[in-house]
Design an enzyme around this catalytic site. Structure first.
Site, short mmCIF file in Angstrom:
data_model
loop_
_atom_site.label_atom_id
_atom_site.label_comp_id
_atom_site.label_asym_id
_atom_site.label_seq_id
_atom_site.Cartn_x
_atom_site.Cartn_y
_atom_site.Cartn_z
N SER A 55 11.60 -117.67 20.53
CA SER A 55 11.06 -116.33 20.79
C SER A 55 12.20 -115.46 21.24
O SER A 55 13.12 -115.93 21.91
CB SER A 55 9.99 -116.35 21.89
OG SER A 55 8.78 -116.82 21.41
N GLU A 62 16.17 -97.19 19.99
CA GLU A 62 15.02 -96.63 19.30
C GLU A 62 13.72 -97.40 19.60
O GLU A 62 12.67 -97.00 19.17
CB GLU A 62 15.27 -96.61 17.79
CG GLU A 62 16.48 -95.80 17.39
CD GLU A 62 17.82 -96.52 17.59
OE1 GLU A 62 18.87 -95.85 17.41
OE2 GLU A 62 17.86 -97.72 17.93
N SER A 63 13.75 -98.53 20.29
CA SER A 63 12.63 -99.32 20.79
C SER A 63 12.96 -100.81 20.76
O SER A 63 13.74 -101.26 21.59
CB SER A 63 11.30 -99.04 20.09
OG SER A 63 10.25 -99.63 20.85
N HIS A 68 8.51 -114.45 17.21
CA HIS A 68 8.15 -115.81 17.66
C HIS A 68 8.07 -116.65 16.40
O HIS A 68 7.45 -116.24 15.42
CB HIS A 68 6.83 -115.85 18.42
CG HIS A 68 6.59 -117.20 19.01
ND1 HIS A 68 7.25 -117.64 20.14
CD2 HIS A 68 5.84 -118.23 18.58
CE1 HIS A 68 6.87 -118.88 20.40
NE2 HIS A 68 6.02 -119.27 19.46
N CYS A 83 11.42 -95.58 17.19
CA CYS A 83 11.03 -94.20 17.50
C CYS A 83 11.96 -93.25 16.76
O CYS A 83 13.11 -93.57 16.49
CB CYS A 83 11.14 -93.95 19.00
SG CYS A 83 10.05 -95.00 19.98
#
Length: 126
Positions: A55, A62-63, A68, A83
């Protein structure tokens, strides 16, 4: 209406076990996917599970990109949230699928933060 961001959720099937179970490979692929899409990488955190699975998250300006893996099933759950309009989350998603050796991908995009023109003006004016 304009959105603040785009969020691609991908179900990635038929991937190579040896890739999905290797924390270094998964991390490198995800960081490179962010860079290929034109994102700016900020932080990287990954964890290797026992007996298998990885994971992790790549935080970008930008985010984020998150994953996983279930190597024993050849499956990875991937999400890419960006974003603004400078970075295309599909570029990162497609790069990852290719590097994982995926046989198929089932993905969808969600617009995040839908805004009316009036709300857009308020955000700009704050």
């Amino acid at each position: 209406m304009q959105s603040l961001g785009r969020h691609v959720l991908a179900e990635v099937y038929g991937c190579r076990f040896e890739v999905l179970n290797d924390i270094k490979k998964v991390q490198d692929i995800m960081v490179n996917a962010a860079l290929e899409a034109g994102a700016e990488v900020r932080e990287v955190v990954f964890h290797k599970f026992s007996p298998q699975g990885v994971s992790g998250v790549v935080v970008i300006s930008e985010s984020h990109l998150a994953i996983h893996t279930w190597p024993e099933l050849g499956y990875a759950a991937v999400d890419v949230f960006t974003c603004g309009d400078r970075v295309d989350p599909w570029d990162a998603c497609n790069y990852m699928a290719q590097m994982f050796g995926a046989e198929s991908v089932d993905a969808s995009e969600i617009k995040r933060g839908m805004m009316t023109e009036q709300e857009e003006r308020l955000v700009v004016n704050i």
